[in-house]
Every structure is written in structure tokens, then in C-alpha cells.
Motif scaffolding. Structure first.
Motif, PDB file in Angstrom:
ATOM      1  N   LEU A   9       0.745  -1.119   0.113  1.00  0.00           N
ATOM      2  CA  LEU A   9       0.130  -0.049  -0.092  1.00  0.00           C
ATOM      3  C   LEU A   9       1.021   1.308  -0.097  1.00  0.00           C
ATOM      4  CD1 LEU A   9      -2.979   0.214   0.075  1.00  0.00           C
ATOM      5  CD2 LEU A   9      -2.841   1.026   2.345  1.00  0.00           C
ATOM      6  N   LEU A  10       1.878   1.519   0.984  1.00  0.00           N
ATOM      7  CA  LEU A  10       2.742   2.459   1.111  1.00  0.00           C
ATOM      8  C   LEU A  10       3.604   2.642  -0.129  1.00  0.00           C
ATOM      9  CD1 LEU A  10       3.381   2.209   4.791  1.00  0.00           C
ATOM     10  CD2 LEU A  10       1.859   3.873   3.661  1.00  0.00           C
ATOM     11  N   VAL A  11       4.162   1.647  -0.581  1.00  0.00           N
ATOM     12  CA  VAL A  11       5.404   1.643  -1.671  1.00  0.00           C
ATOM     13  C   VAL A  11       4.682   1.928  -3.016  1.00  0.00           C
ATOM     14  CG1 VAL A  11       7.606   0.548  -2.824  1.00  0.00           C
ATOM     15  CG2 VAL A  11       7.183   0.698  -0.359  1.00  0.00           C
ATOM     16  N   ILE A  12       3.916   0.756  -3.431  1.00  0.00           N
ATOM     17  CA  ILE A  12       3.189   0.784  -4.641  1.00  0.00           C
ATOM     18  C   ILE A  12       2.139   1.754  -4.898  1.00  0.00           C
ATOM     19  CG2 ILE A  12       1.888  -0.761  -6.219  1.00  0.00           C
ATOM     20  CD1 ILE A  12       3.197  -3.039  -5.220  1.00  0.00           C
ATOM     21  N   PHE A  13       1.107   1.914  -4.069  1.00  0.00           N
ATOM     22  CA  PHE A  13       0.039   2.816  -4.353  1.00  0.00           C
ATOM     23  C   PHE A  13       0.317   4.186  -3.708  1.00  0.00           C
ATOM     24  CE2 PHE A  13      -1.689  -1.264  -4.537  1.00  0.00           C
ATOM     25  CZ  PHE A  13      -2.523  -1.347  -5.711  1.00  0.00           C
ATOM     26  N   GLY A  14       1.166   4.266  -2.724  1.00  0.00           N
ATOM     27  CA  GLY A  14       1.446   5.522  -2.324  1.00  0.00           C
ATOM     28  C   GLY A  14       2.558   6.317  -3.295  1.00  0.00           C
ATOM     29  N   PHE A  15       3.000   5.487  -4.183  1.00  0.00           N
ATOM     30  CA  PHE A  15       3.782   6.049  -5.184  1.00  0.00           C
ATOM     31  C   PHE A  15       2.776   7.003  -6.016  1.00  0.00           C
ATOM     32  CE2 PHE A  15       5.057   6.047  -9.893  1.00  0.00           C
ATOM     33  CZ  PHE A  15       6.279   6.607  -9.674  1.00  0.00           C
ATOM     34  N   PHE A  16       1.638   6.278  -6.428  1.00  0.00           N
ATOM     35  CA  PHE A  16       0.582   7.178  -7.209  1.00  0.00           C
ATOM     36  C   PHE A  16       0.289   8.585  -6.569  1.00  0.00           C
ATOM     37  CE2 PHE A  16       0.131   2.703  -8.549  1.00  0.00           C
ATOM     38  CZ  PHE A  16       0.333   2.860 -10.167  1.00  0.00           C
ATOM     39  N   VAL A  17       0.235   8.232  -5.197  1.00  0.00           N
ATOM     40  CA  VAL A  17      -0.350   9.548  -4.328  1.00  0.00           C
ATOM     41  C   VAL A  17       1.152  10.500  -4.447  1.00  0.00           C
ATOM     42  CG1 VAL A  17      -0.615  10.522  -2.142  1.00  0.00           C
ATOM     43  CG2 VAL A  17      -1.594   8.126  -2.866  1.00  0.00           C
ATOM     44  N   TYR A  18       2.356  10.079  -4.423  1.00  0.00           N
ATOM     45  CA  TYR A  18       3.394  10.905  -4.636  1.00  0.00           C
ATOM     46  C   TYR A  18       3.183  11.654  -6.068  1.00  0.00           C
ATOM     47  CZ  TYR A  18       8.312  12.039  -5.622  1.00  0.00           C
ATOM     48  OH  TYR A  18       9.392  12.633  -6.080  1.00  0.00           O
ATOM     49  N   LYS A  19       2.938  11.030  -7.056  1.00  0.00           N
ATOM     50  CA  LYS A  19       2.815  11.584  -8.425  1.00  0.00           C
ATOM     51  C   LYS A  19       1.918  12.504  -8.650  1.00  0.00           C
ATOM     52  CE  LYS A  19       5.031  10.451 -11.469  1.00  0.00           C
ATOM     53  NZ  LYS A  19       6.337  11.276 -12.092  1.00  0.00           N
ATOM     54  N   GLY A  20       0.662  12.435  -7.713  1.00  0.00           N
ATOM     55  CA  GLY A  20      -0.270  13.327  -7.999  1.00  0.00           C
ATOM     56  C   GLY A  20      -1.703  12.898  -8.586  1.00  0.00           C
ATOM     57  N   THR A  21      -2.594  13.655  -8.745  1.00  0.00           N
ATOM     58  CA  THR A  21      -4.204  13.470  -9.206  1.00  0.00           C
ATOM     59  C   THR A  21      -4.226  12.630 -10.332  1.00  0.00           C
ATOM     60  OG1 THR A  21      -4.671  15.561  -7.929  1.00  0.00           O
ATOM     61  CG2 THR A  21      -6.195  14.234  -9.348  1.00  0.00           C
TER      62      THR A  21
ATOM     63  N   ASP B  38      -2.517  16.995  -0.324  1.00  0.00           N
ATOM     64  CA  ASP B  38      -2.901  18.210  -0.695  1.00  0.00           C
ATOM     65  C   ASP B  38      -3.328  19.245   0.347  1.00  0.00           C
ATOM     66  OD1 ASP B  38      -2.563  17.314  -3.230  1.00  0.00           O
ATOM     67  OD2 ASP B  38      -4.713  16.965  -3.906  1.00  0.00           O
ATOM     68  N   PHE B  39      -4.143  18.560   1.243  1.00  0.00           N
ATOM     69  CA  PHE B  39      -4.502  19.491   2.690  1.00  0.00           C
ATOM     70  C   PHE B  39      -3.085  19.999   3.338  1.00  0.00           C
ATOM     71  CE2 PHE B  39      -6.015  20.262   6.907  1.00  0.00           C
ATOM     72  CZ  PHE B  39      -7.134  20.909   6.714  1.00  0.00           C
ATOM     73  N   LEU B  40      -1.982  19.233   3.543  1.00  0.00           N
ATOM     74  CA  LEU B  40      -0.987  19.462   3.945  1.00  0.00           C
ATOM     75  C   LEU B  40      -0.178  20.402   3.287  1.00  0.00           C
ATOM     76  CD1 LEU B  40      -0.013  15.792   5.657  1.00  0.00           C
ATOM     77  CD2 LEU B  40      -0.579  18.002   6.817  1.00  0.00           C
ATOM     78  N   ALA B  41      -0.165  20.107   1.965  1.00  0.00           N
ATOM     79  CA  ALA B  41       0.685  20.967   0.926  1.00  0.00           C
ATOM     80  C   ALA B  41      -0.019  22.544   0.924  1.00  0.00           C
ATOM     81  CB  ALA B  41       0.651  20.378  -0.410  1.00  0.00           C
ATOM     82  N   ASP B  42      -1.162  22.696   1.228  1.00  0.00           N
ATOM     83  CA  ASP B  42      -1.908  24.006   1.194  1.00  0.00           C
ATOM     84  C   ASP B  42      -1.781  24.643   2.494  1.00  0.00           C
ATOM     85  OD1 ASP B  42      -3.813  26.022   0.247  1.00  0.00           O
ATOM     86  OD2 ASP B  42      -5.138  25.152   1.538  1.00  0.00           O
ATOM     87  N   GLY B  43      -2.128  23.789   3.561  1.00  0.00           N
ATOM     88  CA  GLY B  43      -1.870  24.204   5.030  1.00  0.00           C
ATOM     89  C   GLY B  43      -0.459  24.541   5.371  1.00  0.00           C
ATOM     90  N   LEU B  44       0.273  23.796   5.020  1.00  0.00           N
ATOM     91  CA  LEU B  44       1.840  24.144   5.137  1.00  0.00           C
ATOM     92  C   LEU B  44       2.617  24.992   4.323  1.00  0.00           C
ATOM     93  CD1 LEU B  44       2.553  20.638   6.899  1.00  0.00           C
ATOM     94  CD2 LEU B  44       2.019  23.027   8.084  1.00  0.00           C
ATOM     95  N   ARG B  45       2.070  25.066   3.352  1.00  0.00           N
ATOM     96  CA  ARG B  45       2.660  25.912   2.108  1.00  0.00           C
ATOM     97  C   ARG B  45       3.724  25.077   1.423  1.00  0.00           C
ATOM     98  NH1 ARG B  45       1.880  32.361   3.892  1.00  0.00           N
ATOM     99  NH2 ARG B  45      -0.181  31.990   3.995  1.00  0.00           N
TER     100      ARG B  45
ATOM    101  N   VAL C  61       8.695  15.395   1.166  1.00  0.00           N
ATOM    102  CA  VAL C  61       8.261  15.564   2.483  1.00  0.00           C
ATOM    103  C   VAL C  61       6.683  15.305   2.728  1.00  0.00           C
ATOM    104  CG1 VAL C  61       7.786  17.798   3.893  1.00  0.00           C
ATOM    105  CG2 VAL C  61       9.900  17.579   2.600  1.00  0.00           C
ATOM    106  N   LEU C  62       5.896  15.588   1.898  1.00  0.00           N
ATOM    107  CA  LEU C  62       4.359  15.450   2.016  1.00  0.00           C
ATOM    108  C   LEU C  62       4.144  13.975   1.776  1.00  0.00           C
ATOM    109  CD1 LEU C  62       3.026  18.007  -1.014  1.00  0.00           C
ATOM    110  CD2 LEU C  62       2.567  18.010   1.730  1.00  0.00           C
ATOM    111  N   TYR C  63       4.844  13.209   1.323  1.00  0.00           N
ATOM    112  CA  TYR C  63       4.879  11.962   1.332  1.00  0.00           C
ATOM    113  C   TYR C  63       5.057  11.192   2.812  1.00  0.00           C
ATOM    114  CZ  TYR C  63       5.650   6.791   0.441  1.00  0.00           C
ATOM    115  OH  TYR C  63       5.568   5.260   0.532  1.00  0.00           O
TER     116      TYR C  63
END
Length: 409
Positions: A130-142, A297-304, A314-316
Motif C-alpha cells: 500500500l505504501l510503496v506501490i499505491f503510495g507512489f501514485f499519491v506521490y505523483k499526484g491527481t 493536498d491539504f498538508l501542502a496547502d496548509g503548510l505551504r 516531505v509530503l509523502y
């Protein structure tokens, strides 16, 4: 005619898809001790409660301009304290759900490894896919998440359809007649999580061009689909999995297992059990992708944090390390996280908050009169008061369970 209704159908599927996910896997374990028919009653009550609060949120959103999100809705109606409160609860909800999905995928991966190789591996190994394979897609974006999610949703629908067809003959009517009302409140927070779809309402308002008639249809029909799915899922699982025993519902509750995992264990290593594994994994991963992307995305926006290569790393880490730590510490993290998410996240953010926003918006700020919106959610102060009392009641009850005042174990 097809083009006329395409957006309506799309909106319905968005609502149904947002609500239906990994939360349904925990429903049999959290509600099974009370029985099938008490669970049915709770599903209907919560469907009505959450559908009504979605109409309240729709009313508030239509008061304001296009593109208004939940945080800004709270700021306009409740002030800065409402905005700060919404930020905190929203962040808590996303972290709790991400924890639940990481924890829920772990036993599925461990079972698959054991079934295919005979090896028993450490628990942390189960978190890797979940973290490595599918977390990678989250890392890449929407865009990356959207592409893989479409395939996974197709797999989820196919797996569920196959499971319904082949598992139904195993259902025993005698198990469905079990009733024990002292456990009826045990699953209310998880049920709340399973009917949470309100966060997409601002997007729906824009998508459907603020068409009130279509928006009401989308919310009512879209929320009814999960109700039907959950009832059929409850029928299958509670009609097959016994209350007691090593793979029973009670032991599953104590261990924090999910319904599909217990169903797999009870049916053995048959083809049906394999389908149940796939279904549970698809359900968890599709929910994981949407929630963890929202959290990132929430963390990226809130922490700029800018989405450079370093920023994405860092977001990952911020997105996945805290839930991973909780998962490895708490053996029943899947169920515990869903319970916390339901009581303190969903009920607060999607139940109590909409009622408060409408109360202050209507009766203090008079935004309903100042706006050009013609939509008014049914019910006045009395119904809003009932929603607030019900929401606070669920939160207080969950606090009592977590502190041991109410003890089911």
C-alpha cells in the motif's frame, strides 16, 4: 436525452463512490453482535441523518459563491473559531482514515503471502504494497491516482458481483435472526463513516451548475445506493460468519479484523475466499488513494509546501509516517481508527458542523435572505436542534466507550 442526464448520473456515482469504500468492511464486525435486523434499523436511521445533513451543507454552499470549500463555509457562517475547528477536525479525519486503510490492508497481504508461500512474515511487511506501490501514485499526484483508481473501481465492482452470486447460497437464515440489543450502539461511529460523502458537495454544486433540482436528486439517489449495498453486504456476512469462535464476529471485533477477512477465514482457501480477498483489497485501496491524496493536498496547502521533488518527498513522509506508526503500535488499528474517524471526524464535521452553519447562517447572519439561492433544507430550529443533540450524543457515547465507561469486552 443521454447528454441531458449524463451529469446527473455522474453526480450520483460520485456520491455513491465517495460513501462506499473500506468502511463497509468493518460494518459486520462492529454491528454483528447486535444482529442483522437491529443493524438494518441503524443503517436506515444513519442514512436519513447523513442525507439530511448533506442537504444542510448544500444550503450553506448555495448561499456562497462558486468554488467555496468546507473551510471557507465554516469561516463565513461561524467565524474564525469555526474555520480553525474545521481545519483541525478535517485533518484528524483524514489521518484517522489513512491509518484505517493501512491497517486494513496488512492482514490481507499477510494472508496472501502465507497462502501462496506458506511463510509467516512480520506485520510491517504487510504495509509495504500500500505504501510503496499505491503510495507512489499519491506521490505523483491527481492524474496518476485517477488512472489507477478507475481500474481498481472496475475490479471492486466485478469482485463484489461475483462474491454476491457465489456466497449467497452459504447464507444461513438462523444466523440472521440473532438479536442482542445491548450491542446496538457498538457500531454507530463506523456506520457514520460509511455514509460520509459531504466533502464533495462543493464540487457537485459547480459540476451541476448550481441546478437545485439535480443536486437534490443526486444527493438522495447517490446516498441510497450505499444503503442498498450495505444491507446486501450485511446479509451476506452476518448470514455466514458465526457470532462466536476463532473466526467469529466477537473475536473479529476484539482483534480489529474486517468482515471480508473473517469471511475469507470461515470459507477457507476456496475460490470464493480468494474473490473476497480481492474485494476487500480493492475496497481499501480505492478509499486509500482518495483520502491520502486529499490529506497530501491539504498538508501542502496548509503548510505551504511546493510540489517540487523535495516537497513531494516531505509530503509523502508527512502523509504516511504517522498512520504507519499507529498501525504498527495498535493491533486493532483498522477498527479503532474507523471508530475515531466516525465519532470525532465524520459526525463532527459532516453532522454537527452543517447544523451549526445553517443555524448561525439562517438565524444570526441571515445569509439565506441575502443570497440569491432559492434552496432551503426542510425543517426549522427543532430539526436542527435534534441533529445537534444526536451528533453530540454519538460523540459522548464514543468517548464513554474509549474511556471504559461503556465496556463491551
Amino acid at each position: 436525452m443521454i447528454r441531458k442526464h449524463s451529469k446527473l448520473v455522474g453526480g450520483v456515482l460520485l456520491v455513491a463512490g465517495t460513501a462506499t469504500g473500506a468502511g463497509m468492511l468493518a460494518l459486520p464486525v462492529s454491528t454483528g453482535m447486535a444482529g442483522f435486523f437491529p443493524s438494518l434499523l441503524l443503517f436506515i436511521v444513519y442514512w436519513a441523518y447523513m442525507t439530511y445533513t448533506s442537504l444542510l451543507m448544500l444550503e450553506v454552499n448555495l448561499w456562497l459563491g462558486e468554488g467555496t470549500n468546507l473551510i471557507s463555509m465554516a469561516r463565513v457562517t461561524l467565524g474564525k473559531w469555526g474555520q480553525a475547528f474545521s481545519w483541525f477536525v478535517y485533518l484528524f479525519l483524514l489521518y484517522a482514515l489513512t491509518t484505517a486503510y493501512i491497517a486494513g490492508s496488512t492482514p490481507i497481504v499477510l494472508d496472501a503471502i502465507h497462502a501462496s508461500t506458506g511463510l509467516t512474515v512480520p506485520e510491517w511487511v504487510g504495509t509495504i504494497p500500500l505504501l510503496v506501490i499505491f503510495g507512489f501514485f499519491v506521490y505523483k499526484g491527481t492524474k496518476s491516482v485517477d488512472r489507477v483508481n478507475r481500474l481498481l473501481m472496475l475490479g471492486l465492482v466485478i469482485a463484489y458481483a461475483i462474491m454476491v452470486i457465489f456466497v449467497t447460497p452459504h447464507v444461513k437464515a438462523s444466523l440472521l435472526t440473532h438479536v442482542d440489543l445491548k450491542y446496538i450502539l457498538m457500531g454507530v461511529s463506523v456506520i457514520a463513516t460509511s455514509f460520509g460523502f459531504h466533502i464533495i458537495i462543493p464540487s457537485l454544486v459547480t459540476y451541476l451548475d448550481r441546478d437545485v433540482v439535480k443536486l437534490k436528486k443526486v444527493l438522495l439517489i447517490g446516498s441510497t445506493i450505499p444503503l442498498v449495498v450495505y444491507i446486501s453486504w450485511e446479509f451476506l456476512t452476518l448470514g455466514i460468519i458465526p457470532i462466536q469462535g476463532p473466526n467469529g464476529l466477537w473475536q473479529g471485533y476484539l482483534n480489529g479484523s474486517n468482515g471480508a477477512h473473517l469471511l475469507t477465514a470461515f470459507l477457507g482457501h476456496s475460490a470464493v475466499a480468494m474473490v473476497a480477498r480481492f474485494f476487500s483489497f480493492f475496497a481499501i485501496v480505492t478509499s486509500f488513494l482518495g483520502v491520502s491524496l486529499s490529506l497530501s493536498d491539504f498538508l501542502a496547502d496548509g503548510l505551504r509546501i511546493k510540489k517540487t521533488r523535495g516537497g513531494r518527498i516531505v509530503l509523502y513522509l508527512l502523509t504516511f509516517i504517522p498512520p504507519l506508526v499507529i498501525t504498527l503500535i495498535d493491533p486493532r488499528a483498522f477498527l479503532s481508527a474507523l471508530e475515531y474517524a466516525g465519532a470525532f471526524g465524520v459526525v463532527t464535521l459532516l453532522g454537527l458542523l452543517p447544523a451549526l452553519m445553517v443555524w448561525f447562517g439562517r438565524y444570526h447572519e441571515h445569509l439565506d435572505r441575502e443570497s440569491h439561492s432559492t434552496f432551503h433544507a426542510p425543517g426549522g430550529k427543532m430539526l436542527l436542534g435534534i441533529v445537534m443533540v444526536l451528533s453530540l450524543g454519538v460523540i459522548i457515547m464514543e468517548i464513554a466507550i474509549k474511556t471504559g465507561i461503556i465496556n463491551y469486552k
